[in-house]
Design a protein around this motif. Structure first.
Motif, PDB file in Angstrom:
ATOM      1  N   GLN A   1      40.184  38.277  47.591  1.00  0.00           N
ATOM      2  CA  GLN A   1      39.167  38.660  47.120  1.00  0.00           C
ATOM      3  C   GLN A   1      38.024  37.621  47.524  1.00  0.00           C
ATOM      4  O   GLN A   1      38.138  36.556  47.782  1.00  0.00           O
ATOM      5  CB  GLN A   1      39.295  38.931  45.615  1.00  0.00           C
ATOM      6  CG  GLN A   1      40.107  39.596  45.179  1.00  0.00           C
ATOM      7  CD  GLN A   1      40.498  40.008  43.594  1.00  0.00           C
ATOM      8  OE1 GLN A   1      40.101  39.111  43.124  1.00  0.00           O
ATOM      9  NE2 GLN A   1      40.821  40.965  43.268  1.00  0.00           N
TER      10      GLN A   1
ATOM     11  N   LYS B   1      34.113  36.092  45.693  1.00  0.00           N
ATOM     12  CA  LYS B   1      33.400  35.892  44.888  1.00  0.00           C
ATOM     13  C   LYS B   1      31.921  35.839  45.056  1.00  0.00           C
ATOM     14  O   LYS B   1      31.550  34.959  45.977  1.00  0.00           O
ATOM     15  CB  LYS B   1      33.626  34.621  43.560  1.00  0.00           C
ATOM     16  CG  LYS B   1      32.735  34.501  42.572  1.00  0.00           C
ATOM     17  CD  LYS B   1      33.249  33.231  41.926  1.00  0.00           C
ATOM     18  CE  LYS B   1      32.002  33.315  40.586  1.00  0.00           C
ATOM     19  NZ  LYS B   1      32.539  31.595  40.059  1.00  0.00           N
TER      20      LYS B   1
ATOM     21  N   ARG C   1      29.694  39.172  41.331  1.00  0.00           N
ATOM     22  CA  ARG C   1      30.775  40.137  41.199  1.00  0.00           C
ATOM     23  C   ARG C   1      31.997  39.708  42.219  1.00  0.00           C
ATOM     24  O   ARG C   1      31.659  38.948  43.277  1.00  0.00           O
ATOM     25  CB  ARG C   1      30.283  41.397  41.895  1.00  0.00           C
ATOM     26  CG  ARG C   1      29.906  41.436  43.273  1.00  0.00           C
ATOM     27  CD  ARG C   1      29.423  42.754  43.735  1.00  0.00           C
ATOM     28  NE  ARG C   1      29.323  43.076  45.051  1.00  0.00           N
ATOM     29  CZ  ARG C   1      27.990  42.637  45.770  1.00  0.00           C
ATOM     30  NH1 ARG C   1      27.235  41.743  45.213  1.00  0.00           N
ATOM     31  NH2 ARG C   1      28.243  42.770  47.067  1.00  0.00           N
TER      32      ARG C   1
ATOM     33  N   GLU D   1      34.850  41.142  44.773  1.00  0.00           N
ATOM     34  CA  GLU D   1      35.175  42.299  45.710  1.00  0.00           C
ATOM     35  C   GLU D   1      36.551  42.091  46.503  1.00  0.00           C
ATOM     36  O   GLU D   1      36.794  40.905  46.908  1.00  0.00           O
ATOM     37  CB  GLU D   1      34.090  42.664  46.612  1.00  0.00           C
ATOM     38  CG  GLU D   1      32.805  43.247  45.834  1.00  0.00           C
ATOM     39  CD  GLU D   1      31.975  44.094  46.573  1.00  0.00           C
ATOM     40  OE1 GLU D   1      32.414  44.539  47.644  1.00  0.00           O
ATOM     41  OE2 GLU D   1      30.836  44.365  46.729  1.00  0.00           O
ATOM     42  N   GLN D   2      37.329  42.755  46.736  1.00  0.00           N
ATOM     43  CA  GLN D   2      38.485  42.698  47.717  1.00  0.00           C
ATOM     44  C   GLN D   2      38.191  42.729  49.029  1.00  0.00           C
ATOM     45  O   GLN D   2      36.784  43.139  49.579  1.00  0.00           O
ATOM     46  CB  GLN D   2      39.371  44.007  47.551  1.00  0.00           C
ATOM     47  CG  GLN D   2      40.184  44.148  46.201  1.00  0.00           C
ATOM     48  CD  GLN D   2      40.950  45.620  46.063  1.00  0.00           C
ATOM     49  OE1 GLN D   2      40.508  46.541  46.303  1.00  0.00           O
ATOM     50  NE2 GLN D   2      42.187  45.220  46.299  1.00  0.00           N
ATOM     51  N   ALA D   3      38.846  41.996  49.842  1.00  0.00           N
ATOM     52  CA  ALA D   3      38.637  41.629  51.068  1.00  0.00           C
ATOM     53  C   ALA D   3      39.597  41.519  52.117  1.00  0.00           C
ATOM     54  O   ALA D   3      40.834  41.492  51.758  1.00  0.00           O
ATOM     55  CB  ALA D   3      37.765  40.543  51.031  1.00  0.00           C
TER      56      ALA D   3
ATOM     57  N   GLU E   1      44.578  47.798  42.381  1.00  0.00           N
ATOM     58  CA  GLU E   1      43.448  47.163  42.133  1.00  0.00           C
ATOM     59  C   GLU E   1      43.584  46.404  40.700  1.00  0.00           C
ATOM     60  O   GLU E   1      42.477  45.568  40.398  1.00  0.00           O
ATOM     61  CB  GLU E   1      42.155  47.958  41.725  1.00  0.00           C
ATOM     62  CG  GLU E   1      42.205  48.871  40.622  1.00  0.00           C
ATOM     63  CD  GLU E   1      43.281  50.078  40.762  1.00  0.00           C
ATOM     64  OE1 GLU E   1      43.341  51.052  40.043  1.00  0.00           O
ATOM     65  OE2 GLU E   1      43.751  50.390  42.074  1.00  0.00           O
TER      66      GLU E   1
ATOM     67  N   TRP F   1      40.449  34.173  45.199  1.00  0.00           N
ATOM     68  CA  TRP F   1      39.020  34.191  45.597  1.00  0.00           C
ATOM     69  C   TRP F   1      39.083  33.343  46.558  1.00  0.00           C
ATOM     70  O   TRP F   1      39.017  31.815  46.538  1.00  0.00           O
ATOM     71  CB  TRP F   1      38.295  33.812  44.469  1.00  0.00           C
ATOM     72  CG  TRP F   1      38.263  34.722  43.167  1.00  0.00           C
ATOM     73  CD1 TRP F   1      38.575  35.832  43.025  1.00  0.00           C
ATOM     74  CD2 TRP F   1      37.428  34.443  42.094  1.00  0.00           C
ATOM     75  NE1 TRP F   1      38.363  36.280  41.919  1.00  0.00           N
ATOM     76  CE2 TRP F   1      37.800  35.277  41.230  1.00  0.00           C
ATOM     77  CE3 TRP F   1      36.500  33.289  41.435  1.00  0.00           C
ATOM     78  CZ2 TRP F   1      37.128  35.642  39.961  1.00  0.00           C
ATOM     79  CZ3 TRP F   1      36.151  33.540  40.077  1.00  0.00           C
ATOM     80  CH2 TRP F   1      36.378  34.484  39.509  1.00  0.00           C
TER      81      TRP F   1
ATOM     82  N   LEU G   1      34.376  42.922  53.780  1.00  0.00           N
ATOM     83  CA  LEU G   1      34.598  43.429  52.745  1.00  0.00           C
ATOM     84  C   LEU G   1      35.356  44.945  53.114  1.00  0.00           C
ATOM     85  O   LEU G   1      35.481  45.473  54.239  1.00  0.00           O
ATOM     86  CB  LEU G   1      33.388  43.984  52.095  1.00  0.00           C
ATOM     87  CG  LEU G   1      32.493  42.897  51.701  1.00  0.00           C
ATOM     88  CD1 LEU G   1      31.354  43.189  51.102  1.00  0.00           C
ATOM     89  CD2 LEU G   1      33.454  41.953  50.620  1.00  0.00           C
TER      90      LEU G   1
ATOM     91  N   ASP H   1      34.391  48.056  52.764  1.00  0.00           N
ATOM     92  CA  ASP H   1      33.578  49.052  53.595  1.00  0.00           C
ATOM     93  C   ASP H   1      33.378  48.707  54.968  1.00  0.00           C
ATOM     94  O   ASP H   1      32.476  49.181  55.755  1.00  0.00           O
ATOM     95  CB  ASP H   1      32.018  49.139  52.912  1.00  0.00           C
ATOM     96  CG  ASP H   1      31.111  47.795  52.805  1.00  0.00           C
ATOM     97  OD1 ASP H   1      31.672  46.683  53.397  1.00  0.00           O
ATOM     98  OD2 ASP H   1      30.337  47.917  52.263  1.00  0.00           O
TER      99      ASP H   1
END
Length: 267
Positions: free
Chosen positions: A173, A175, A184, A186-188, A225, A231, A255, A257
């Motif tokens: 993830q 940070k 925030r 997010e997963q990565a 999730e 991190w 990320l 997306d």
């Protein structure tokens, strides 16, 4: 939005999953499914969460259908309880097997993780299931071969012969801070060229000779999730795998997306 170039392993935009083509077989890869995690969190931490077993299973089935995949490859931690699946976790794993293998006439390959201690007893004699050693294995035929391993222990040096190595365990993830002091998580994905000397056990008395191009290593985000993560851009958070981050010193971060964040150390 920058996306990585076409490679053997292609992440599915917006999902913690990827596809690969191994000869005539199309495979879907996920890591860290952690079936029964809600029951585990209740037992371990007293945390009460609704059971997402059906939702997790439907996500897998939708991805298999959307990608027209023949085989599901799980990069470890299919289950959650380290001591073995029972109760609602066993029910979730049985239902996943029925849905993927029996109902779809599909197949599952499992690279066992540290939470899969009794996976052989549960799935070892089931048709359509292949269980690899904890040190992983190589799938496919040259020129497109896939090394798969969970990553909680040193991998089989044979994985260095693969075109691409895929692993889980780390739950990467990032940070991300904003301009007003908030952040925030997010997963990565992490992707980088392997340093062969760092991927094999330093205590190995006969380390393998490696010639040719080093494989790419892809570290998968967790499919579940609710399972937390590392991190990777925060120095105080150490990596879990014994060979990371040394094995991919120049890894880049993406990320879900597809947004390319660049070198994970500088995110």
């Amino acid at each position: 939005m920058a996306r990585p170039p076409s490679r053997l392993v292609e992440p599915i935009p917006g999902e913690p999953a990827a596809t690969a083509s191994l000869g005539d077989e199309r495979v879907l890869l996920i890591a860290d499914y952690h079936a029964g995690i809600e029951d585990g969190l209740r037992y371990e931490r007293g945390v009460e969460l609704p059971n997402n077993a059906a939702k997790r299973r439907q996500r897998v089935l939708a991805l298999l259908a959307d990608t027209d995949a023949d085989r599901l490859i799980v990069l470890g931690d299919l289950g959650h309880r380290i001591g073995g699946a029972e109760g609602v976790e066993r029910e979730e794993l049985d239902a996943l097997y029925e849905a993927v293998v029996v109902d779809r006439d599909g197949a599952i390959t499992i690279a066992p993780g540290n939470h899969d201690g009794e996976i052989e007893a549960l799935f070892g004699d089931r048709e359509g299931v292949t269980i690899l050693p904890a040190s992983g294995g190589v799938l496919g035929e040259p020129p497109a071969t896939l090394g798969v391993v969970h990553g909680h222990t040193w991998p089989d040096p044979a994985l260095l012969s693969a075109t691409t190595i895929c692993m889980g365990h780390e739950h990467p993830q990032v940070k991300l801070a904003d301009s007003v002091g908030g952040y925030r998580v997010e997963q990565a994905w992490l992707r980088g060229r392997v340093d062969p000397a760092a991927l094999v056990d330093r205590d190995d008395s006969d380390p393998p000779d490696h010639a040719g191009d080093s494989p790419e290593l892809v570290v998968f985000p967790a499919f579940n999730e609710r399972s937390g993560g590392t991190w990777v851009n925060v120095e105080e958070q150490g990596f879990l795998a014994p060979f990371l981050p040394a094995a991919i010193p120049d890894a880049e971060c993406y990320l879900l997306d597809g947004t390319r964040l660049g070198a994970y150390r500088s995110v």
